[in-house]
Design a protein around this motif. Structure first.
Motif, short mmCIF file in Angstrom:
data_model
loop_
_atom_site.label_atom_id
_atom_site.label_comp_id
_atom_site.label_asym_id
_atom_site.label_seq_id
_atom_site.Cartn_x
_atom_site.Cartn_y
_atom_site.Cartn_z
N GLN A 78 -6.51 -7.44 -2.42
CA GLN A 78 -7.37 -6.27 -2.25
C GLN A 78 -6.60 -4.97 -2.42
OE1 GLN A 78 -8.86 -7.35 1.63
NE2 GLN A 78 -10.79 -8.14 0.81
N VAL A 79 -5.36 -4.93 -1.91
CA VAL A 79 -4.53 -3.73 -2.08
C VAL A 79 -4.26 -3.49 -3.57
CG1 VAL A 79 -2.26 -2.72 -1.63
CG2 VAL A 79 -3.48 -3.90 0.20
N ILE A 80 -3.98 -4.56 -4.30
CA ILE A 80 -3.75 -4.44 -5.75
C ILE A 80 -5.01 -3.94 -6.46
CG2 ILE A 80 -3.30 -5.75 -7.86
CD1 ILE A 80 -1.46 -7.54 -6.20
N ASN A 81 -6.17 -4.46 -6.09
CA ASN A 81 -7.42 -4.06 -6.73
C ASN A 81 -7.78 -2.61 -6.43
OD1 ASN A 81 -7.74 -6.62 -7.81
ND2 ASN A 81 -9.06 -7.35 -6.17
N GLN A 82 -7.27 -2.07 -5.32
CA GLN A 82 -7.57 -0.69 -4.94
C GLN A 82 -6.46 0.28 -5.37
OE1 GLN A 82 -7.97 -1.14 -0.69
NE2 GLN A 82 -9.76 -2.49 -0.87
N ARG A 83 -5.59 -0.16 -6.25
CA ARG A 83 -4.43 0.64 -6.64
C ARG A 83 -4.86 1.94 -7.33
NH1 ARG A 83 -5.54 -3.24 -10.20
NH2 ARG A 83 -5.49 -2.79 -12.45
N PRO A 84 -4.08 3.01 -7.16
CA PRO A 84 -4.39 4.27 -7.84
C PRO A 84 -4.11 4.19 -9.34
CG PRO A 84 -2.32 4.45 -6.65
CD PRO A 84 -2.91 3.12 -6.29
N ARG A 85 -4.70 5.06 -10.08
CA ARG A 85 -4.49 5.05 -11.54
C ARG A 85 -3.13 5.61 -11.93
NH1 ARG A 85 -10.33 7.24 -13.96
NH2 ARG A 85 -11.62 5.51 -13.13
N VAL A 86 -2.62 6.53 -11.13
CA VAL A 86 -1.33 7.16 -11.44
C VAL A 86 -0.21 6.37 -10.76
CG1 VAL A 86 0.04 9.27 -11.28
CG2 VAL A 86 -2.45 9.40 -11.59
N ALA A 87 0.85 6.09 -11.51
CA ALA A 87 1.98 5.33 -10.97
C ALA A 87 2.70 6.14 -9.89
CB ALA A 87 2.95 4.97 -12.08
N SER A 88 3.05 5.51 -8.81
CA SER A 88 3.76 6.16 -7.70
C SER A 88 5.23 6.33 -8.04
CB SER A 88 3.61 5.33 -6.43
OG SER A 88 4.26 4.07 -6.60
N ARG A 89 5.92 7.16 -7.23
CA ARG A 89 7.37 7.34 -7.41
C ARG A 89 8.10 6.02 -7.19
NH1 ARG A 89 9.38 11.40 -3.29
NH2 ARG A 89 7.59 10.59 -2.13
N PHE B 97 0.84 -1.20 0.00
CA PHE B 97 0.00 0.00 0.00
C PHE B 97 0.87 1.25 0.00
CE2 PHE B 97 -2.63 3.39 1.59
CZ PHE B 97 -3.90 3.11 1.10
N SER B 98 1.92 1.25 0.82
CA SER B 98 2.85 2.38 0.86
C SER B 98 3.52 2.57 -0.50
CB SER B 98 3.89 2.15 1.95
OG SER B 98 4.92 3.11 1.89
N TYR B 99 3.97 1.48 -1.08
CA TYR B 99 4.64 1.49 -2.39
C TYR B 99 3.74 2.05 -3.49
CZ TYR B 99 6.35 -0.77 -6.73
OH TYR B 99 6.76 -1.04 -8.01
N LEU B 100 2.47 1.66 -3.49
CA LEU B 100 1.56 2.06 -4.56
C LEU B 100 1.01 3.47 -4.39
CD1 LEU B 100 -0.55 -1.20 -5.03
CD2 LEU B 100 1.23 -0.31 -6.54
N ASN B 101 0.96 3.95 -3.15
CA ASN B 101 0.30 5.23 -2.88
C ASN B 101 1.25 6.33 -2.43
OD1 ASN B 101 -2.87 4.64 -2.94
ND2 ASN B 101 -1.84 2.86 -2.03
N ASP B 102 2.57 6.03 -2.46
CA ASP B 102 3.57 7.02 -2.03
C ASP B 102 3.27 7.55 -0.62
OD1 ASP B 102 5.49 7.09 -4.03
OD2 ASP B 102 4.32 8.43 -5.29
N THR B 103 2.85 6.65 0.26
CA THR B 103 2.52 7.05 1.63
C THR B 103 3.64 6.62 2.57
OG1 THR B 103 0.17 6.69 1.14
CG2 THR B 103 0.79 6.92 3.45
N PRO B 104 4.22 7.55 3.33
CA PRO B 104 5.29 7.18 4.27
C PRO B 104 4.82 6.15 5.28
CG PRO B 104 5.19 9.57 3.97
CD PRO B 104 3.97 9.01 3.31
N ILE B 105 5.73 5.28 5.70
CA ILE B 105 5.36 4.16 6.58
C ILE B 105 6.31 4.05 7.76
CG2 ILE B 105 6.71 2.51 5.20
CD1 ILE B 105 4.62 0.38 5.90
N LEU C 53 0.49 -9.58 -9.58
CA LEU C 53 1.50 -8.56 -9.29
C LEU C 53 1.88 -7.75 -10.52
CD1 LEU C 53 3.86 -10.54 -6.86
CD2 LEU C 53 2.32 -8.67 -6.27
N HIS C 54 1.69 -8.32 -11.71
CA HIS C 54 2.05 -7.60 -12.94
C HIS C 54 1.23 -6.32 -13.10
CE1 HIS C 54 -1.46 -10.00 -14.13
NE2 HIS C 54 -1.67 -9.09 -15.05
#
Length: 304
Positions: free
Chosen positions: A279-290, A24-32, A52-53
């Motif tokens: 579920q985290v993958i299915n909720q991924r944002p449309r824009v690619a994270s850093r 979730f942190s990786y996909l949403n650029d959220t500090p952890i 995962l692809h």
């Protein structure tokens, strides 16, 4: 001079250590804040069907010879975790280098205590995946199960090439037979990791102890053609051998608890997240994270 507590400001932060929290942190650029030392089990694998692809990661399948023919497993969770942590570190998402021994949550503020110092982080929104070492929030654990890993050494075995045995029971659920990495072993020597799913009550019962586990593993292996090493020729039939008994030794047991979290206090800016990897993958944002962009860059460099 009076020393001040180091302080950081973040709009959103995550507390957790599971793969779901890291992804979730990786996909949403959220500090952890990683609140516990990650598990380090050699034979933890992703579901081979995990997509995962879709998030720029590889789920490399591996085929093991099993008691049912051949079994396909997904990527190593340890390898996936290392990949995520590398990209998250390069993206500046890791708020701590070592897990704190205590985390105190207040309204809009998180205090992390280590043996050496205290760090404070102010936030607007907090998402919690794992409740380890957290105080001040009234977290309640429900549906707790124990993932139990028994490390067993093989002292005497024939040259059976089965690598994986799956059973229908939660106690001795999966058996992995792999080349031994112990000091002094020969290239052909092998060892075992056995995975079981137990309740807390079962974990404290001798009927589910490492001794009974070893005995049950031996029985399952014998059912699948494992014996001890060769002993002497059969005098009645010189083309056959007598074999010693299969000899196993319990080495150690590692237990990890899994549960769902519930917060007894109501906080509009705090989310308790029990999402699975899928579920985290299915909720991924449309824009690619850093972090995912960094991962793509590293993958392209590997190809070159």
């Amino acid at each position: 001079m009076v020393s001040r507590t180091p302080s950081q400001k973040c709009h959103d932060i995550i507390i957790g250590h599971s793969l779901s929290a890291l992804l979730f942190s990786y996909l949403n650029d959220t500090p952890i804040i990683i609140n516990k030392k990650p598990r380090h089990i050699l034979f933890d694998f992703c579901d081979p069907e995990l997509p995962l692809h879709l998030v720029g990661l590889k789920n490399k399948p591996t085929t093991l010879k099993s008691n049912e023919g051949f079994t396909e497993i997904g990527s190593s969770e340890l390898e996936l975790r290392s990949n995520l942590l590398l990209c998250m570190s390069m993206a500046g998402l890791l708020l701590n280098s070592t897990p704190p021994w205590s985390i105190k949550i207040q309204d809009g503020k998180v205090d992390c205590f280590t043996k050496a110092k205290k760090n404070s982080i102010t936030y607007e929104n907090l998402r919690i995946f794992d409740g380890d070492n957290i105080d001040g929030l009234g977290l309640k654990r429900e549906n707790t199960i124990c993932e139990v890993y028994d490390n067993i050494h093989i002292r005497s075995s024939n040259k059976n090439d089965i690598e994986y045995i799956k059973t229908v029971d939660n106690f001795v659920k999966e058996i992995y037979i792999y080349p031994s990495n112990r000091n002094g072993t020969r290239p052909e020597d092998r060892d075992i990791i056995c995975k079981s799913i137990l309740t807390k009550e079962q974990l404290n019962s001798f009927d589910y102890s490492d001794t009974i586990c070893r005995m049950k593993v031996a029985a399952k292996m014998k059912e699948n053609g494992f014996t001890g090493s060769k002993a002497v020729l059969n005098k009645k039939d010189p083309s056959k051998y007598y074999y010693r008994d299969l000899s196993l030794v319990s080495a150690d047991r590692v237990v990890y608890e899994k549960c769902t979290l519930k917060c007894e206090e109501h906080n509009d800016n705090i989310v308790i997240d029990n999402s699975t990897l899928r579920q985290v993958i299915n909720q991924r944002p449309r824009v690619a994270s850093r972090a995912s962009q960094i991962n793509n860059t590293l993958r392209n460099e590997e190809v070159l």
